[in-house]
Scaffold this active site. Structure first.
Site, mmCIF file in Angstrom:
data_model
loop_
_atom_site.group_PDB
_atom_site.id
_atom_site.type_symbol
_atom_site.label_atom_id
_atom_site.label_comp_id
_atom_site.label_asym_id
_atom_site.label_seq_id
_atom_site.Cartn_x
_atom_site.Cartn_y
_atom_site.Cartn_z
ATOM 1 N N HIS A 40 0.821 -1.213 0.000
ATOM 2 C CA HIS A 40 0.000 0.000 0.000
ATOM 3 C C HIS A 40 0.854 1.262 0.000
ATOM 4 O O HIS A 40 0.372 2.338 -0.318
ATOM 5 C CB HIS A 40 -0.901 -0.019 1.244
ATOM 6 C CG HIS A 40 -2.264 0.536 1.028
ATOM 7 N ND1 HIS A 40 -2.894 0.574 -0.196
ATOM 8 C CD2 HIS A 40 -3.153 1.097 1.907
ATOM 9 C CE1 HIS A 40 -4.098 1.107 -0.069
ATOM 10 N NE2 HIS A 40 -4.266 1.444 1.185
ATOM 11 N N ASN A 86 -6.533 7.182 4.332
ATOM 12 C CA ASN A 86 -7.945 7.547 4.187
ATOM 13 C C ASN A 86 -8.211 9.042 4.186
ATOM 14 O O ASN A 86 -9.302 9.476 3.826
ATOM 15 C CB ASN A 86 -8.768 6.891 5.302
ATOM 16 C CG ASN A 86 -8.824 5.386 5.159
ATOM 17 O OD1 ASN A 86 -8.209 4.811 4.264
ATOM 18 N ND2 ASN A 86 -9.568 4.737 6.036
ATOM 19 N N ASP A 111 -1.036 2.563 -5.394
ATOM 20 C CA ASP A 111 -1.056 1.136 -5.702
ATOM 21 C C ASP A 111 -2.373 0.770 -6.377
ATOM 22 O O ASP A 111 -3.381 1.446 -6.192
ATOM 23 C CB ASP A 111 -0.891 0.307 -4.422
ATOM 24 C CG ASP A 111 -1.963 0.618 -3.389
ATOM 25 O OD1 ASP A 111 -2.077 1.785 -2.971
ATOM 26 O OD2 ASP A 111 -2.713 -0.301 -3.002
ATOM 27 N N ASN A 132 -9.133 3.927 -1.043
ATOM 28 C CA ASN A 132 -9.561 4.941 -0.072
ATOM 29 C C ASN A 132 -8.802 6.262 -0.184
ATOM 30 O O ASN A 132 -9.360 7.333 0.084
ATOM 31 C CB ASN A 132 -9.448 4.395 1.350
ATOM 32 C CG ASN A 132 -10.484 3.337 1.653
ATOM 33 O OD1 ASN A 132 -11.572 3.336 1.071
ATOM 34 N ND2 ASN A 132 -10.170 2.419 2.542
#
Length: 207
Positions: A40, A86, A111, A132
């Protein structure tokens, strides 16, 4: 003849004082030691590589770590948000406004589960694809029309294990291949600023 000489002197001064064109290059990721080598965090890793190759250091600033990378008359502001994934949009919006950078001059590196490992897709706009970080950027900028650089991490996980996979670390074989991909990623970032989005897409998509 003095007026003629002064004309060119004035023009030269005007050209020399023209502000550098600015770009915001955003690498998405999560802060914290536990996330450093996770899939991530590929956005952070790409910018870390660029900074290392250019002998730059990131400095802690408002809502992120920032480094300035000057390339042939262009100023690239490298941003690693410290808001966690987020809330990435908060940092992006702040630095766009602070540096007066238009949305077409930002490039968000993220990603992508829907692309095979190492595959590159550069796009001028698009949906968040369930990501997100992109979702929050879209919300705060109120648009899906901003350039993004998607880095494929593949979807080699079993049903129900997506979170563990995304927040998991790279396999050894992947780590070896990542170095070659980082070289290409740096070229993409520089091309975006120097050659423009369309030329960069034509040159690097699928490479």
């Amino acid at each position: 003849m003095n007026w003629f000489k002064n004309l060119f002197t004035t023009t030269a001064k005007a050209e020399n004082t023209e502000p550098m064109k600015k770009y915001l290059i955003v690498g998405l990721g999560n802060i914290g030691a536990e996330y450093v080598n996770t899939r991530h965090n590929i956005g952070f890793k790409v910018l870390d590589y660029v900074a290392r190759e250019a002998n730059l250091s990131f400095e802690t600033a408002k809502l992120g770590a920032v480094a300035e990378y000057n390339v042939k008359g262009r100023k690239l502001i490298l941003l690693k948000p410290n808001t966690y994934m987020n809330l990435s949009g908060k940092a992006v919006k702040y630095w766009m406004e602070k540096e007066n950078i238009a949305k077409e001059n930002i490039l968000v590196i993220t990603d992508d589960l829907n692309l095979p490992f190492g595959t590159i897709r550069i796009k001028a706009k698009g949906s968040d694809g369930g990501h997100n970080g992109l979702k929050n950027i879209q919300l705060l900028l109120n648009t899906t029309e901003y350039p993004r650089f998607r880095f494929g991490i593949s979807d080699e996980f079993k049903k129900g294990q997506q979170v563990d996979y995304v927040l998991g670390e790279w396999h050894e074989a992947e780590k070896v291949k990542l170095m070659e991909r980082f070289v290409v990623a740096k070229e993409i970032i520089e091309s975006f600023a120097l050659a423009g989005l369309t030329n960069t897409m034509n040159s690097f998509n699928g490479k």
